[in-house]
Scaffold this motif. Structure first.
Motif, PDB file in Angstrom:
ATOM      1  N   LEU A 148       0.810  -1.214   0.000  1.00  0.00           N
ATOM      2  CA  LEU A 148       0.000   0.000   0.000  1.00  0.00           C
ATOM      3  C   LEU A 148       0.847   1.270   0.000  1.00  0.00           C
ATOM      4  O   LEU A 148       0.331   2.361   0.224  1.00  0.00           O
ATOM      5  CB  LEU A 148      -0.946  -0.006   1.207  1.00  0.00           C
ATOM      6  CG  LEU A 148      -1.865  -1.237   1.306  1.00  0.00           C
ATOM      7  CD1 LEU A 148      -2.792  -1.121   2.499  1.00  0.00           C
ATOM      8  CD2 LEU A 148      -2.658  -1.431   0.025  1.00  0.00           C
ATOM      9  N   GLU A 200       3.321   4.269  -1.695  1.00  0.00           N
ATOM     10  CA  GLU A 200       3.241   5.063  -2.925  1.00  0.00           C
ATOM     11  C   GLU A 200       3.948   4.366  -4.082  1.00  0.00           C
ATOM     12  O   GLU A 200       3.466   4.389  -5.215  1.00  0.00           O
ATOM     13  CB  GLU A 200       3.868   6.439  -2.696  1.00  0.00           C
ATOM     14  CG  GLU A 200       3.055   7.363  -1.823  1.00  0.00           C
ATOM     15  CD  GLU A 200       3.756   8.692  -1.587  1.00  0.00           C
ATOM     16  OE1 GLU A 200       4.878   8.891  -2.136  1.00  0.00           O
ATOM     17  OE2 GLU A 200       3.198   9.534  -0.865  1.00  0.00           O
ATOM     18  N   LYS A 241      -5.444  -0.023  -3.539  1.00  0.00           N
ATOM     19  CA  LYS A 241      -4.931   0.577  -2.312  1.00  0.00           C
ATOM     20  C   LYS A 241      -6.049   1.216  -1.498  1.00  0.00           C
ATOM     21  O   LYS A 241      -6.123   1.039  -0.269  1.00  0.00           O
ATOM     22  CB  LYS A 241      -3.847   1.601  -2.638  1.00  0.00           C
ATOM     23  CG  LYS A 241      -2.590   1.003  -3.269  1.00  0.00           C
ATOM     24  CD  LYS A 241      -1.584   2.078  -3.649  1.00  0.00           C
ATOM     25  CE  LYS A 241      -0.404   1.501  -4.386  1.00  0.00           C
ATOM     26  NZ  LYS A 241       0.601   2.525  -4.787  1.00  0.00           N
ATOM     27  N   GLU A 242      -6.926   1.944  -2.169  1.00  0.00           N
ATOM     28  CA  GLU A 242      -8.020   2.617  -1.457  1.00  0.00           C
ATOM     29  C   GLU A 242      -8.972   1.605  -0.825  1.00  0.00           C
ATOM     30  O   GLU A 242      -9.453   1.801   0.295  1.00  0.00           O
ATOM     31  CB  GLU A 242      -8.775   3.550  -2.405  1.00  0.00           C
ATOM     32  CG  GLU A 242      -7.978   4.770  -2.839  1.00  0.00           C
ATOM     33  CD  GLU A 242      -7.601   5.692  -1.688  1.00  0.00           C
ATOM     34  OE1 GLU A 242      -8.322   5.682  -0.658  1.00  0.00           O
ATOM     35  OE2 GLU A 242      -6.594   6.409  -1.813  1.00  0.00           O
ATOM     36  N   ILE A 265      -1.637   6.099   2.500  1.00  0.00           N
ATOM     37  CA  ILE A 265      -0.671   5.652   1.490  1.00  0.00           C
ATOM     38  C   ILE A 265       0.558   6.546   1.618  1.00  0.00           C
ATOM     39  O   ILE A 265       0.497   7.747   1.335  1.00  0.00           O
ATOM     40  CB  ILE A 265      -1.276   5.753   0.081  1.00  0.00           C
ATOM     41  CG1 ILE A 265      -2.499   4.835  -0.039  1.00  0.00           C
ATOM     42  CG2 ILE A 265      -0.234   5.381  -0.978  1.00  0.00           C
ATOM     43  CD1 ILE A 265      -3.288   5.029  -1.317  1.00  0.00           C
TER      44      ILE A 265
END
Length: 314
Positions: A200, A202, A211-212, A291
């Protein structure tokens, strides 16, 4: 954080933190960022065609001068070609998983490659020592993706494996904080492998939608399923619900494969089809709220570790 232990010495790294070689997440950007921060970055070969792996290896060589490696699932369909690539490209560290390390460890050693293997039980840890691997990753039931049939948690697994083998030991599964790293050390591990937290990050090549979704999970948002194929921890999305219903009705392996469809993990993790794709993530995702860059994550882990150690020592 211990910096002069056997894991650091074996791999030539500053911190005993290894980034899991996760499919569709662990490309050269993530792996090089972890290595440049003093840990060990791993490319995830399991989701790469051979030509793609070569490209990522070459980009790694340009992106970092620090140690790095490649994670190789031994069920990889073109495993012989992949081994040839690792040797010809001069890869120095290989983590193997999903199979027996016995067949390839000596070949890799002959090429000057250090080998670690991922296990889910003390029995397999003993077999790894017999196979001659350099280190063992003991991965608990909390981990995302493909998992052990034994369903042993990390807290129970690490002491058991520590008693079973004298090899350098890396803990994995549910480790997402400096506190967890310290706990793993207390149980006998000399390093940790972290997956979910870096998946998760960047720099992870996973899709923003993946990721969200993972950031939105609460406790119990994932479940181990697909035991008739290969036990896998998945997010409880629409695809999972279809799988769970089929398993409750006694579905066999072929029916489950049909439900998954083609490239299920690619759809869920890389393409962001979060409802109908296979979304693999560990239980610790429910504790992650943002993140962040790899450098931020590594700094936070170190700070948490040192603060917790000072508190416990009074």
């Amino acid at each position: 954080m211990t910096t002069n232990n056997r894991i650091c010495a074996l791999f030539g790294i500053e911190r005993p933190i290894i980034q899991g070689g996760m499919v569709w997440c662990s490309g050269w950007r993530l792996a090089s960022a972890v290595s440049n921060c003093g840990g060990l970055g791993l490319l995830g070969a399991g989701s790469m065609h051979p030509e793609t792996l070569v490209e990522h290896i070459q980009k790694m060589k340009q992106a970092t001068q620090k140690p790095w490696g490649v994670n190789v699932p031994l069920m990889y369909p073109e495993i012989e070609r992949l081994m040839d690539i690792l040797i010809s490209e001069g890869v120095k560290i290989v983590f193997t998983s999903a199979g027996s390390p016995k067949k390839y460890t000596q070949r890799l050693h002959d090429a000057g490659i250090k080998v670690a293997h991922v296990v889910s039980s003390s029995l397999f840890a003993r077999k790894c020592e017999e196979a001659g691997v350099d280190a063992i990753v003991a991965e608990g039931f909390e981990a995302g993706g493909h998992n052990g049939r034994e369903e042993t948690t990390t807290m129970a697994l690490i002491p058991s494996v520590r008693k079973a083998t004298t090899l350098p030991l890396i803990a994995a599964g549910g480790i997402g904080s400096g506190q967890a790293i310290l706990a793993a050390e207390a149980l006998g591990a000399e390093g940790v492998q972290i997956g979910t937290l870096f998946a998760l990050a960047e720099e992870s090549s996973a899709s923003p939608a993946f990721k969200e979704l993972c950031l939105s999970l609460s406790e119990g948002g994932t479940m181990l399923c697909l035991k008739k194929l290969s036990p896998t921890r998945l997010v409880k999305n629409t695809l999972y619900e279809r799988i769970a219903e089929a398993e409750a009705m006694g579905a066999e392996a072929e029916e489950l494969r049909a439900l998954l469809g083609q490239a299920a993990s690619k759809r869920g993790i890389f393409l962001g089809e979060t409802a109908d794709g296979e979304v693999e993530i560990g239980q610790v995702a429910s504790a992650i709220t943002s993140i962040d860059s790899v450098s931020t994550i590594m700094s936070r882990l170190l700070q948490e570790y040192e603060e917790t150690k000072r508190r416990l020592l009074g």
